[in-house]
Design a protein around this motif. Sequence first.
Motif, short mmCIF file in Angstrom:
data_model
loop_
_atom_site.label_atom_id
_atom_site.label_comp_id
_atom_site.label_asym_id
_atom_site.label_seq_id
_atom_site.Cartn_x
_atom_site.Cartn_y
_atom_site.Cartn_z
N GLY A 44 -19.80 22.23 2.61
CA GLY A 44 -20.20 21.60 3.76
C GLY A 44 -19.06 21.28 4.68
N ILE A 45 -19.27 20.72 5.87
CA ILE A 45 -18.07 20.40 6.76
C ILE A 45 -17.47 19.00 6.29
CG2 ILE A 45 -19.07 22.15 8.77
CD1 ILE A 45 -19.76 19.19 10.00
N PRO A 46 -16.51 18.53 6.83
CA PRO A 46 -15.93 17.37 6.30
C PRO A 46 -17.09 16.43 6.85
CG PRO A 46 -14.28 18.58 7.30
CD PRO A 46 -15.46 19.46 7.65
N ASN A 47 -17.09 15.10 6.10
CA ASN A 47 -17.98 14.04 6.34
C ASN A 47 -19.44 14.15 6.27
OD1 ASN A 47 -16.71 11.40 6.70
ND2 ASN A 47 -15.54 12.48 8.65
N VAL A 48 -19.88 15.32 5.82
CA VAL A 48 -21.32 15.58 5.70
C VAL A 48 -22.12 14.80 4.48
CG1 VAL A 48 -21.29 17.91 4.32
CG2 VAL A 48 -23.16 17.29 6.34
N GLY A 49 -21.13 14.44 3.59
CA GLY A 49 -21.65 13.70 2.46
C GLY A 49 -21.47 14.41 1.12
N LYS A 50 -20.59 15.61 1.01
CA LYS A 50 -20.59 16.17 -0.12
C LYS A 50 -20.07 15.30 -1.53
CE LYS A 50 -17.40 18.61 1.71
NZ LYS A 50 -17.47 17.67 3.09
N SER A 51 -18.98 14.61 -1.33
CA SER A 51 -18.63 13.81 -2.09
C SER A 51 -19.76 12.55 -2.69
CB SER A 51 -17.38 12.84 -1.75
OG SER A 51 -16.43 13.97 -1.42
N THR A 52 -20.25 12.08 -1.56
CA THR A 52 -21.30 11.16 -2.11
C THR A 52 -22.54 11.93 -2.88
OG1 THR A 52 -20.78 10.19 0.01
CG2 THR A 52 -22.93 9.40 -1.07
N LEU A 53 -22.58 12.99 -2.57
CA LEU A 53 -24.12 13.70 -3.43
C LEU A 53 -23.62 13.95 -4.76
CD1 LEU A 53 -26.56 14.96 -3.41
CD2 LEU A 53 -25.75 16.98 -2.37
N ILE A 54 -22.09 14.49 -4.57
CA ILE A 54 -21.61 14.86 -6.15
C ILE A 54 -21.66 13.53 -7.06
CG2 ILE A 54 -19.58 15.48 -7.49
CD1 ILE A 54 -18.93 17.36 -5.09
N ASN A 55 -21.35 12.56 -6.51
CA ASN A 55 -21.16 10.95 -7.18
C ASN A 55 -22.82 10.93 -7.56
OD1 ASN A 55 -18.43 11.33 -7.17
ND2 ASN A 55 -18.46 9.89 -5.43
N ARG A 56 -23.61 10.98 -6.92
CA ARG A 56 -24.93 10.57 -6.82
C ARG A 56 -25.53 11.51 -8.05
NH1 ARG A 56 -27.61 6.07 -6.21
NH2 ARG A 56 -26.59 5.62 -4.50
N LEU A 57 -25.31 12.60 -7.76
CA LEU A 57 -25.89 13.82 -8.82
C LEU A 57 -25.28 13.46 -10.46
CD1 LEU A 57 -26.03 17.04 -7.09
CD2 LEU A 57 -27.79 16.19 -8.27
N ALA A 58 -24.10 13.08 -10.35
CA ALA A 58 -23.23 12.49 -11.54
C ALA A 58 -23.70 11.25 -12.20
CB ALA A 58 -21.76 12.88 -11.44
#
Length: 288
Positions: free
Chosen positions: A127-141
């Motif tokens: 995804g593009i920057p700031n869309v929440g990729k890291s937040t989702l990875i952390n959430r899934l993990a």
Amino acid sequence: MTIQWFPGHMTKARRQIQEKLKLIDAVIELVDARLPLSSRNPMIDEILQGKPRLIMLNKSDLADPEVTREWLAYFKKNGHTAFPVDSYTGTGVKDIPNQIKLLLKEKIDKQIAKGMNPRAMRVLIVGIPNVGKSTLINRLAGRNIAATGDRPGVTKGQQWIKVAGGELELLDTPGILWPKFEDQNVGYRLAVTGAIKEEILNVEDIAFFAIKYFANYYWDAMKERFELKERPADLENPDEIVSVMEDIGRKRGCIISGGRVDLEKASSVFLRELRAGKLGRYSMESPY
Ligand code: G4P
């Protein structure tokens, strides 16, 4: 975080994602539910080369639910599997492993038919920057793995994170892609939501764009928040939009010498309140 994308960056980002495609079974394409097209990469179909894909409309907690429903229908009509998600609180996140399984059902069934034990499905988030990729990875993990604000072109050791009891393996570094810059309205929509920094565009232009849009689609919310009077009769008349900006400025005490409204300050205040959710949930584009 804002990235200045240059052609070299784009080529590198694209190559990095395409290298990762060899390792994975499916992609989660993350878009912003408030602007699902403007927050997509213009070349995404070409880049993903037909890899099975889930489109997740993230930050759905901030978007207009009615418009989000329209977007889900739109993606479905275009042959995609799309779901709303709120990675911040986790709403919708627990369904992701099952959705991936459904997406890869044929592949899994084949493995079973051959007498194999289905192996973990490997997934990449893009995804593009700031869309929440890291937040989702952390959430899934279920823990902090991805540092928010990853940069394109910076390679680090890749790791697989086991999710959903090991049925899913997630690559810890997301694929970062660029938005569609060529269209100025796309830039404005991204700036309104805070996905790109104001310094890139003029703050008054961004606020003008947002106020015009809100006057059209969310007038009541804006009227109530800033105690405005009349809705502009002609939204195509810039003077009428500026007049709303001035009213907002006066309500927030953005006055300079001579009693004139400080439009730059009024714009910043308006955008700050909008981004803080003070005008309620909104979407910046709709499919129809
Ligand atoms: P990225 O890796 O794609 O660049 O995005 P990242 O996860 O860093 O998220 C960007 C911002 O969006 C973060 O806010 C994050 O908290 C927020 N965010 C991500 N998913 C959601 C969501 O579903 N709903 C809402 N409301 N916000 C979301 P930030 O202000 O930059 O950081 P922070 O202060 O929250 O830590």
